[in-house]
Write an enzyme that holds these catalytic residues in place. Structure first.
Site, mmCIF file in Angstrom:
data_model
loop_
_atom_site.group_PDB
_atom_site.id
_atom_site.type_symbol
_atom_site.label_atom_id
_atom_site.label_comp_id
_atom_site.label_asym_id
_atom_site.label_seq_id
_atom_site.Cartn_x
_atom_site.Cartn_y
_atom_site.Cartn_z
ATOM 1 N N HIS A 60 39.803 41.835 2.078
ATOM 2 C CA HIS A 60 40.221 42.958 2.922
ATOM 3 C C HIS A 60 40.877 44.020 2.066
ATOM 4 O O HIS A 60 41.512 43.735 1.063
ATOM 5 C CB HIS A 60 41.175 42.513 4.036
ATOM 6 C CG HIS A 60 42.354 41.703 3.577
ATOM 7 N ND1 HIS A 60 42.261 40.377 3.238
ATOM 8 C CD2 HIS A 60 43.645 42.037 3.373
ATOM 9 C CE1 HIS A 60 43.443 39.919 2.867
ATOM 10 N NE2 HIS A 60 44.304 40.911 2.927
ATOM 11 N N GLY A 62 49.725 37.574 -4.067
ATOM 12 C CA GLY A 62 50.302 37.273 -2.758
ATOM 13 C C GLY A 62 49.294 37.361 -1.633
ATOM 14 O O GLY A 62 49.685 37.484 -0.467
ATOM 15 N N ASN A 91 44.683 42.624 -2.263
ATOM 16 C CA ASN A 91 45.291 41.506 -2.974
ATOM 17 C C ASN A 91 44.218 40.459 -3.203
ATOM 18 O O ASN A 91 43.448 40.140 -2.290
ATOM 19 C CB ASN A 91 46.448 40.932 -2.150
ATOM 20 C CG ASN A 91 47.576 41.932 -1.989
ATOM 21 O OD1 ASN A 91 47.992 42.554 -2.961
ATOM 22 N ND2 ASN A 91 48.062 42.101 -0.775
ATOM 23 N N ASP A 126 46.850 46.487 11.178
ATOM 24 C CA ASP A 126 47.632 45.344 10.699
ATOM 25 C C ASP A 126 48.694 44.986 11.734
ATOM 26 O O ASP A 126 49.337 45.858 12.324
ATOM 27 C CB ASP A 126 48.297 45.696 9.359
ATOM 28 C CG ASP A 126 48.790 44.463 8.628
ATOM 29 O OD1 ASP A 126 48.223 44.131 7.564
ATOM 30 O OD2 ASP A 126 49.739 43.809 9.121
ATOM 31 N N ILE A 127 48.854 43.693 11.946
ATOM 32 C CA ILE A 127 49.795 43.215 12.962
ATOM 33 C C ILE A 127 51.243 43.466 12.545
ATOM 34 O O ILE A 127 52.146 43.487 13.388
ATOM 35 C CB ILE A 127 49.529 41.709 13.238
ATOM 36 C CG1 ILE A 127 49.952 41.303 14.628
ATOM 37 C CG2 ILE A 127 50.150 40.827 12.171
ATOM 38 C CD1 ILE A 127 49.421 39.948 15.050
#
Ligand code: AMP
Length: 124
Positions: free
Chosen positions: A110, A103, A97, A39-40
């Site tokens: 994913h 959100g 999610n 994750d960035i």
């Protein structure tokens, strides 16, 4: 009951572009079913995203439309990734999610893998 509330898949979402190689990612794992990358904006020392290679908007879409083979391949890949990253003994959290109230930001299904520290137990 017919499900009508899952939006159409957007081919230009950021994870679709990562799958096509148009945007770089820090790859963690890949097989015929999934791509996983870091994750960035990590929320834990290890924060990976696991995505199916085929286009599904969310868990709702995947669970309704994916073949049994795809579901098995996706689930087993998550287990394999956790093992390869050495977090099975220390523990990890899986989060997905789905839809507006969750959100969900990126409309390609994913699963987040979070690990590497004691995670708080807030569920939002
Ligand atoms: P969600 O809110 O469940 O849709 O999570 C989307 C996640 O994707 C967030 O944790 C973002 O930090 C992450 N993200 C967005 N763009 C990228 C990117 N280009 N590479 C890696 N992670 C990303």
């Amino acid at each position: 009951m017919t499900e009508t509330s899952i939006p159409a898949y957007d081919d230009n979402n950021i994870f679709a572009r990562i799958l096509r190689g148009e945007i770089p990612c820090r790859k963690a794992f890949e097989n015929e079913w999934v791509l996983a990358f870091h994750d960035i904006n990590p929320k834990a020392p290890l924060h990976l995203l696991v995505i199916p290679k085929k286009p599904y908007v969310s868990f709702a879409d995947f669970s309704a439309k994916a073949s049994s083979e795809e579901i098995e391949g996706f689930t087993r890949a998550i287990g394999q990734i956790a093992t390869e990253f050495g977090v099975v003994a220390s523990g990890y959290r899986l989060v997905t999610n789905a839809g507006p109230d969750s959100g969900q930001e990126v409309p390609h299904y994913h699963v987040h893998i979070l690990a590497g520290r004691a995670l708080n137990v807030s569920f939002g």
